[in-house]
Scaffold this motif. Structure first.
Motif, PDB file in Angstrom:
ATOM      1  N   GLY A   1      37.833  48.360  44.071  1.00 24.43           N
ATOM      2  CA  GLY A   1      37.384  49.464  44.910  1.00 24.43           C
ATOM      3  C   GLY A   1      38.393  49.831  45.979  1.00 24.43           C
ATOM      4  O   GLY A   1      38.525  51.003  46.352  1.00 24.43           O
ATOM      5  N   ARG A   2      39.156  48.854  46.475  1.00 21.11           N
ATOM      6  CA  ARG A   2      40.162  49.108  47.503  1.00 21.11           C
ATOM      7  C   ARG A   2      41.344  49.913  46.965  1.00 21.11           C
ATOM      8  O   ARG A   2      42.060  50.556  47.728  1.00 21.11           O
ATOM      9  CB  ARG A   2      40.695  47.787  48.070  1.00 21.11           C
TER      10      ARG A   2
ATOM     11  N   PRO B   1      34.789  44.797  44.425  1.00 21.55           N
ATOM     12  CA  PRO B   1      35.360  45.335  45.667  1.00 21.55           C
ATOM     13  C   PRO B   1      36.876  45.313  45.704  1.00 21.55           C
ATOM     14  O   PRO B   1      37.483  46.144  46.383  1.00 21.55           O
ATOM     15  CB  PRO B   1      34.763  44.435  46.748  1.00 21.55           C
TER      16      PRO B   1
ATOM     17  N   TYR C   1      33.384  42.511  55.848  1.00 19.20           N
ATOM     18  CA  TYR C   1      32.593  43.739  55.736  1.00 19.20           C
ATOM     19  C   TYR C   1      31.806  43.877  57.027  1.00 19.20           C
ATOM     20  O   TYR C   1      30.936  43.058  57.339  1.00 19.20           O
ATOM     21  CB  TYR C   1      31.646  43.663  54.545  1.00 19.20           C
TER      22      TYR C   1
ATOM     23  N   THR D   1      35.813  47.774  52.689  1.00 17.60           N
ATOM     24  CA  THR D   1      35.578  49.188  52.373  1.00 17.60           C
ATOM     25  C   THR D   1      36.783  50.094  52.620  1.00 17.60           C
ATOM     26  O   THR D   1      36.700  51.297  52.374  1.00 17.60           O
ATOM     27  CB  THR D   1      34.396  49.709  53.203  1.00 17.60           C
ATOM     28  N   THR D   2      37.890  49.534  53.093  1.00 16.35           N
ATOM     29  CA  THR D   2      39.076  50.353  53.336  1.00 16.35           C
ATOM     30  C   THR D   2      39.792  50.641  52.021  1.00 16.35           C
ATOM     31  O   THR D   2      40.288  49.722  51.360  1.00 16.35           O
ATOM     32  CB  THR D   2      40.045  49.660  54.308  1.00 16.35           C
TER      33      THR D   2
ATOM     34  N   ALA E   1      32.744  50.035  42.392  1.00 21.83           N
ATOM     35  CA  ALA E   1      31.468  49.735  43.044  1.00 21.83           C
ATOM     36  C   ALA E   1      30.973  48.348  42.687  1.00 21.83           C
ATOM     37  O   ALA E   1      30.191  47.744  43.432  1.00 21.83           O
ATOM     38  CB  ALA E   1      30.427  50.786  42.650  1.00 21.83           C
TER      39      ALA E   1
ATOM     40  N   GLU F   1      39.481  44.553  55.432  1.00 21.42           N
ATOM     41  CA  GLU F   1      38.171  45.191  55.360  1.00 21.42           C
ATOM     42  C   GLU F   1      37.851  45.616  53.930  1.00 21.42           C
ATOM     43  O   GLU F   1      38.651  46.281  53.261  1.00 21.42           O
ATOM     44  CB  GLU F   1      38.121  46.406  56.291  1.00 21.42           C
TER      45      GLU F   1
END
Length: 501
Positions: free
Chosen positions: A161-162, A158, A99, A128-129, A155, A126
């Protein structure tokens, strides 16, 4: 000379006889094995989705990485089903997440010749990707049963989230959006596993119907589990989809809890004597306190004697059991201020399970002080050990979850049940898989990867075959007898090279 003459005649006769022998051997044709065509008996695998946690995702060696995902049991199944199967692949075979350039999850383990070690490399995936789907593997490491329907779960987790279709998506919602025709559902393991891997420091939430109040290491209330599972299965089968429900394997059989022995402390006679001297005041205090409690009727003399024996610390020359904190022992300090300093200490026994990570602590010094040795003069904290009482709490919950799964499978004709629990029991003594005998030992057993919890690629292939067998038994397909209907053990490794990046 007479003997030599007879020997010569014998050799001559053998030579003459050999001239009459036909030395050309007939070729023995290999017995042809008839091809057996796959018969799915009408099953529709056109859209297969896998829902679950880390096992479904292909988590291996303490991390997520591409090669392990490609060897996940759902991906193996999809190959046998002959269907397209998209997975949210990591960027590399290093594993872990970054991150903003900082590693927030570590890379995978590899075997360094002595034991598991983290790969000395920086992850490149990554956090957040967000990947573009749609996906078919919804295995989400860390997911518990009641997480599947949580909107916005990306959220909180993670990894999901991806792959989530939107910030408000849920695991189950995204899976249903694919309109599955067949599915596997592997959930419930994390509902007890977090408690086990915390050494029982979590809370058994039996009777608490509100999972929003649970901690990460808590055990899910069986009624909450039953309600969530029933709703999940109903949603998945509403349009006629069929699937395989996988029950919860026995947590106490995993290599993470069976590798470190309870008695790993070697001492010579002089050292044992010195340690016993240090514990003498404690032993004397325990005897005095429990004797007093027996004298006033708080505890029977027999129970007092048994607890004195259990709590007495005594080392000898040779291998010794570690000293642990057992919070299920009578809290003498809480009973009487006069008992201050009489902690809940005892030696571990063969009935205790030490976490794999305790091997990095046992025998080390505290603050560099050679007199303060973890597991010897400093008892191991509760988070390193799963006591019999804590194991029983896990077993009760597991049995309840599995009873719920059996009932759901028994009442729903669209559900097959894979007895993952029984496979875990069998794994302790050994399972024959093609030319290999696999068991639950770390590194050498072939089933558990280097984190001691998740499977190797060959272990996932074994699981895939059991899922196929459950499919055959319930729905009348013939994967187990069809030519190439099952995964082959030799096609899947038990470890990944450190050079694999």
């Amino acid at each position: 000379m007479k003997n030599y003459k007879y020997i010569g005649l014998l050799l001559l006769s053998i030579g003459v006889a050999s001239c009459d022998v036909n030395n050309e051997l007939d070729i023995i044709e290999a017995e042809a094995i008839p091809e057996v065509a796959l018969n799915t008996n009408g099953l529709d695998f056109s859209t297969y989705v896998a829902i679950g946690a880390s096992y479904t995702a292909g988590y291996t060696d303490g991390a997520m990485f591409k090669a392990a995902q490609e060897n996940s049991f759902p991906n193996i199944l999809a190959g046998k089903f002959g269907t397209e199967f998209n997975q949210p692949l990591m960027n590399d075979n290093i594993g872990g997440l970054v991150y903003g350039g900082t590693a927030v999850q570590p890379p995978r383990f590899y075997f360094n010749g002595a034991g598991p070690a983290r790969l000395p490399a920086m992850p490149t995936t990554e956090l957040t990707t967000v990947l573009s789907g749609p996906f078919h593997n919804f295995g989400t490491p860390g997911a518990k049963s009641f997480h599947l329907g949580v909107s916005g779960y990306g959220a909180l987790n993670p990894y999901f989230g991806r792959m989530a279709s939107s910030p408000s998506a849920s695991v189950l919602g995204d899976a249903l959006a694919q309109n599955p025709t067949f599915f596997t559902l592997d959930i419930g393991g994390n509902d007890v596993l977090g408690y086990a891997l915390s050494g029982g420091t979590g809370v058994d939430q039996l009777g608490n119907p509100d999972p929003s109040t649970y901690g990460g290491s808590d055990i899910t209330d069986p009624n909450v589990f039953a309600s969530v599972l029933s709703a999940t299965v109903d949603a998945l089968t509403a349009n006629g989809a069929k699937g395989v429900l996988m029950n919860v394997p026995p947590v106490k059989a995993i290599a993470n809890l069976t590798t470190v022995p309870y008695n790993p402390v070697p001492l010579d006679g002089a050292t044992a004597g010195a340690v016993n001297g240090a514990y003498a005041p404690y032993n004397g205090g325990i005897q005095q306190a429990l004797g007093y409690l027996a004298s006033v009727g708080f505890i029977s003399p027999a129970d007092a004697a048994a607890e004195i024996a259990k709590r007495t610390i005594s080392f000898s020359a040779g291998q010794n059991a570690v000293v642990i904190v057992d919070e299920d022992l009578t809290d003498l300090e809480a009973l009487n201020p006069a008992f201050a300093g009489l902690k809940q200490y005892r030696h571990a026994t063969a009935d205790d399970l030490l976490l794999l990570a305790s091997s990095t602590v046992i025998g080390t010094t505290v603050g560099g002080n050679p007199q303060l040795i973890n597991g010897v003069t400093v008892p191991l904290a509760d988070n390193w050990v799963l006591t019999p009482q804590e194991q029983m709490v896990i077993q009760v919950a597991t049995d309840s979850y599995n009873a719920t799964m059996a009932a759901i499978a028994g009442s729903n004709p669209n559900i097959a049940l894979f007895d993952f629990y029984n496979l875990g029991v069998e794994a302790v003594s050994g399972i024959v898989f093609d030319d290999y005998t696999m068991n639950g030992k770390l590194v050498t057993g072939g089933i558990f990867s280097l984190d001691g919890v998740h499977a190797t690629a060959r272990g996932y292939a074994l699981i895939a075959n059991y899922v196929l067998a459950a499919t055959d038994a319930e729905f009348g397909s013939n994967f187990t007898s069809a030519t190439n209907g099952l995964a082959k053990a030799g096609d899947y490794p038990t470890n990944y090279s450190a050079m694999l990046r």
